[in-house]
Design a protein around this motif. Structure first.
Motif, PDB file in Angstrom:
ATOM      1  N   PRO A 188       0.829  -1.216   0.000  1.00 23.62           N
ATOM      2  CA  PRO A 188       0.000   0.000   0.000  1.00 23.62           C
ATOM      3  C   PRO A 188       0.855   1.255   0.000  1.00 23.62           C
ATOM      4  O   PRO A 188       1.940   1.291   0.583  1.00 23.62           O
ATOM      5  CB  PRO A 188      -0.796  -0.123   1.306  1.00 23.62           C
ATOM      6  CG  PRO A 188      -0.681  -1.553   1.722  1.00 23.62           C
ATOM      7  CD  PRO A 188       0.648  -2.010   1.222  1.00 23.62           C
ATOM      8  N   ALA A 189       0.360   2.282  -0.654  1.00 22.72           N
ATOM      9  CA  ALA A 189       1.040   3.575  -0.656  1.00 22.72           C
ATOM     10  C   ALA A 189       0.899   4.242   0.707  1.00 22.72           C
ATOM     11  O   ALA A 189      -0.056   3.991   1.448  1.00 22.72           O
ATOM     12  CB  ALA A 189       0.449   4.474  -1.737  1.00 22.72           C
ATOM     13  N   THR A 190       1.846   5.081   1.035  1.00 21.52           N
ATOM     14  CA  THR A 190       1.753   5.908   2.233  1.00 21.52           C
ATOM     15  C   THR A 190       0.972   7.171   1.890  1.00 21.52           C
ATOM     16  O   THR A 190       1.309   7.876   0.932  1.00 21.52           O
ATOM     17  CB  THR A 190       3.151   6.294   2.744  1.00 21.52           C
ATOM     18  OG1 THR A 190       3.871   5.111   3.067  1.00 21.52           O
ATOM     19  CG2 THR A 190       3.060   7.188   3.967  1.00 21.52           C
ATOM     20  N   ILE A 191      -0.073   7.450   2.636  1.00 23.60           N
ATOM     21  CA  ILE A 191      -0.911   8.617   2.371  1.00 23.60           C
ATOM     22  C   ILE A 191      -0.395   9.797   3.181  1.00 23.60           C
ATOM     23  O   ILE A 191      -0.218   9.713   4.407  1.00 23.60           O
ATOM     24  CB  ILE A 191      -2.383   8.341   2.723  1.00 23.60           C
ATOM     25  CG1 ILE A 191      -2.897   7.129   1.933  1.00 23.60           C
ATOM     26  CG2 ILE A 191      -3.239   9.568   2.424  1.00 23.60           C
ATOM     27  CD1 ILE A 191      -2.824   7.276   0.432  1.00 23.60           C
ATOM     28  N   GLY A 192      -0.115  10.909   2.491  1.00 23.43           N
ATOM     29  CA  GLY A 192       0.407  12.097   3.144  1.00 23.43           C
ATOM     30  C   GLY A 192      -0.669  13.135   3.398  1.00 23.43           C
ATOM     31  O   GLY A 192      -1.861  12.809   3.455  1.00 23.43           O
ATOM     32  N   GLY A 264       7.933  10.302  -0.170  1.00 23.49           N
ATOM     33  CA  GLY A 264       7.229   9.214  -0.834  1.00 23.49           C
ATOM     34  C   GLY A 264       5.780   9.084  -0.425  1.00 23.49           C
ATOM     35  O   GLY A 264       5.142   8.078  -0.729  1.00 23.49           O
ATOM     36  N   ALA A 265       5.224  10.079   0.237  1.00 19.78           N
ATOM     37  CA  ALA A 265       3.825  10.047   0.679  1.00 19.78           C
ATOM     38  C   ALA A 265       2.935  10.697  -0.375  1.00 19.78           C
ATOM     39  O   ALA A 265       3.270  11.757  -0.916  1.00 19.78           O
ATOM     40  CB  ALA A 265       3.667  10.769   2.008  1.00 19.78           C
ATOM     41  N   PRO A 296      -6.099  17.136  -4.527  1.00 23.51           N
ATOM     42  CA  PRO A 296      -5.454  17.026  -3.208  1.00 23.51           C
ATOM     43  C   PRO A 296      -5.979  15.819  -2.431  1.00 23.51           C
ATOM     44  O   PRO A 296      -7.189  15.595  -2.369  1.00 23.51           O
ATOM     45  CB  PRO A 296      -5.788  18.345  -2.524  1.00 23.51           C
ATOM     46  CG  PRO A 296      -6.929  18.922  -3.282  1.00 23.51           C
ATOM     47  CD  PRO A 296      -6.847  18.394  -4.666  1.00 23.51           C
ATOM     48  N   ILE A 297      -5.072  15.070  -1.850  1.00 25.03           N
ATOM     49  CA  ILE A 297      -5.455  13.824  -1.191  1.00 25.03           C
ATOM     50  C   ILE A 297      -6.329  14.068   0.029  1.00 25.03           C
ATOM     51  O   ILE A 297      -7.179  13.241   0.374  1.00 25.03           O
ATOM     52  CB  ILE A 297      -4.196  12.999  -0.819  1.00 25.03           C
ATOM     53  CG1 ILE A 297      -4.559  11.532  -0.572  1.00 25.03           C
ATOM     54  CG2 ILE A 297      -3.473  13.620   0.360  1.00 25.03           C
ATOM     55  CD1 ILE A 297      -5.026  10.793  -1.795  1.00 25.03           C
ATOM     56  N   ASP A 298      -6.170  15.231   0.703  1.00 27.54           N
ATOM     57  CA  ASP A 298      -6.997  15.515   1.880  1.00 27.54           C
ATOM     58  C   ASP A 298      -8.479  15.555   1.520  1.00 27.54           C
ATOM     59  O   ASP A 298      -9.337  15.153   2.321  1.00 27.54           O
ATOM     60  CB  ASP A 298      -6.601  16.860   2.503  1.00 27.54           C
ATOM     61  CG  ASP A 298      -5.230  16.831   3.158  1.00 27.54           C
ATOM     62  OD1 ASP A 298      -4.592  15.760   3.169  1.00 27.54           O
ATOM     63  OD2 ASP A 298      -4.774  17.897   3.638  1.00 27.54           O
ATOM     64  N   ALA A 299      -8.788  16.062   0.310  1.00 26.86           N
ATOM     65  CA  ALA A 299     -10.185  16.160  -0.111  1.00 26.86           C
ATOM     66  C   ALA A 299     -10.738  14.821  -0.564  1.00 26.86           C
ATOM     67  O   ALA A 299     -11.964  14.637  -0.629  1.00 26.86           O
ATOM     68  CB  ALA A 299     -10.318  17.184  -1.241  1.00 26.86           C
TER      69      ALA A 299
END
Length: 402
Positions: A188-192, A264-265, A296-299
């Motif tokens: 799994p990817a690391t989510i930043g 890498g996040a 944006p990953i937060d959204a």
């Protein structure tokens, strides 16, 4: 996007820059690959390499013959006339932490290529591994052609592949979640946190542009909260989000792949580019010109959680219709829905919204994109102008699912 593309782009607003400035030669488009399979890409690359070797070999032979023809006398047998050529140390040193090389090594196992086929055509894009058992995040426009019973095949970093099914899609933010079948042990990817980004910060994009899987490009964050509108539906709702703008090279097929920070996040999902139309090429002139946009990953993550849970994604709304004010002056309130968040806060038709919290609002797209960055129930401060006087109101945002 390219002259061989099968999937059509989302319609765009002709001549419309994100902030409303006129730019008739530019357009924002979602990204999709022309359906080029990676195995074909390898065969093409191998053919080109073979041709290069042949040409190089002939050039080398001819060069050697020419050199010998210009010698006055042959060198004595056993003599050593060739100079000693120094060679560099060929040891493969570990990549420094925070380098593009180290970021690529960390992220590549978590990025997949997605190939789709359906009644409307075929194409390919990229995706981000979220779980060991094959939950994958991508763009809605990547899997759209397969939504009515088409086929999705995921190609993994180790060369294996698996079929996948759609878990959920969200057209308003151009996101989708798919599930690969019968897989385990994925990385799994690391989510930043996209909210921690700064303009000028280095980022890396990973994906499969034009079907070339495992492609890494690098650049910086060029701008934040850039309103990007890539589609408009028949009922007037738009695919709009507050994008991360980057100059990392992003091309058709990068869609759904990650934009990551130097740890890498994942901080965004590569989704669209601004293109300059080339005379005589039409959409075939599309390509990377250093203006790429990522969601944006937060959204995105709250919507992902809803889709994984089998729920319909919900979005924050004010409960108004809006139009553009004078260039860059804000978003003009049209109709205010009774009982809405806007009505409760006292907003009226004709008010010009100029700011939401600390985010400047230049036009209607900016307002829609900014509000979608929040969640239903969030409290925001709306700054607006009424009859030439600036005012403000605190608003608790509604949900479009209620």
């Amino acid at each position: 996007m390219s002259d061989t593309r099968i999937l059509p782009p989302f319609p765009d607003e002709p001549g419309r820059e994100p902030h409303g400035a006129g730019a008739p030669v530019a357009r924002t488009e979602s990204l999709e690959s022309p359906g080029q399979r990676p195995r074909g890409s390898r065969r093409f690359a191998a053919g080109m390499l073979a041709a290069s070797l042949v040409v190089g070999g002939l050039a080398g032979f001819g060069g050697a013959a020419a050199w010998e023809a210009w010698q006055d006398e042959p060198a004595p047998l056993g003599s050593t006339t060739s100079p000693t050529v120094p060679t560099a140390d060929a040891d493969d040193e570990p990549a420094p932490e925070g380098s593009v090389e180290s970021v690529a090594a960390r992220v590549l196992p978590s990025v997949v290529q997605i190939e789709v086929q359906g009644a409307g055509g075929s194409g390919s894009g990229s995706g981000i591994v979220l779980s060991e058992d094959g939950t994958i995040l991508t763009n809605q426009h990547v899997v759209e052609v397969a939504e009515d019973g088409g086929q999705i095949v995921v190609n993994f970093d180790d060369g294996s592949e698996a079929e996948a099914s759609i878990v959920g899609t969200d057209r308003l933010t151009d996101t989708a979640v798919i599930q690969a079948e019968d897989v385990e042990g994925l990385t799994p990817a690391t989510i930043g946190r996209s909210g921690s980004l700064d303009v000028g910060q280095e980022v890396v994009a990973v994906g499969s542009p034009f079907g070339l899987e495992a492609t890494v490009t690098t650049g910086i964050v060029s701008a934040l909260n850039r309103p990007v509108n890539v589609a408009q539906s028949a009922d007037g709702t738009s695919t709009t989000y507050p994008a991360i703008q980057t100059d990392a090279a992003i091309n058709p097929g990068n869609s759904g792949g990650p934009l990551v920070d130097m740890k890498g996040a994942v901080v965004g999902i590569n989704s669209s580019i601004r293109t300059a139309a080339s005379p005589g090429l039409g959409q075939g002139g599309a390509g990377s010109i250093g203006l790429g946009f990522a969601i944006p990953i937060d959204a995105v993550m709250p919507l992902v959680e809803q889709m994984v849970a089998g729920e319909e994604p919900t979005h924050a709304v004010l409960g108004i219709t809006v139009g553009d004010g004078e260039a860059g002056d804000g978003a003009v309130v049209g109709e205010v829905n009774g009982g809405s968040a806007a009505a409760s806060a006292g907003l009226d038709a004709g008010d010009v919204i100029t700011r939401v919290d600390d985010q400047r609002i230049t036009d209607s797209s900016a307002l829609v994109a900014t509000i979608r960055a929040y969640r239903p129930g969030d409290e925001v401060e709306i700054t607006f102008v009424r009859d030439g006087e600036e005012q403000s109101a605190t608003v608790t945002l509604d949900s479009d699912g209620s």
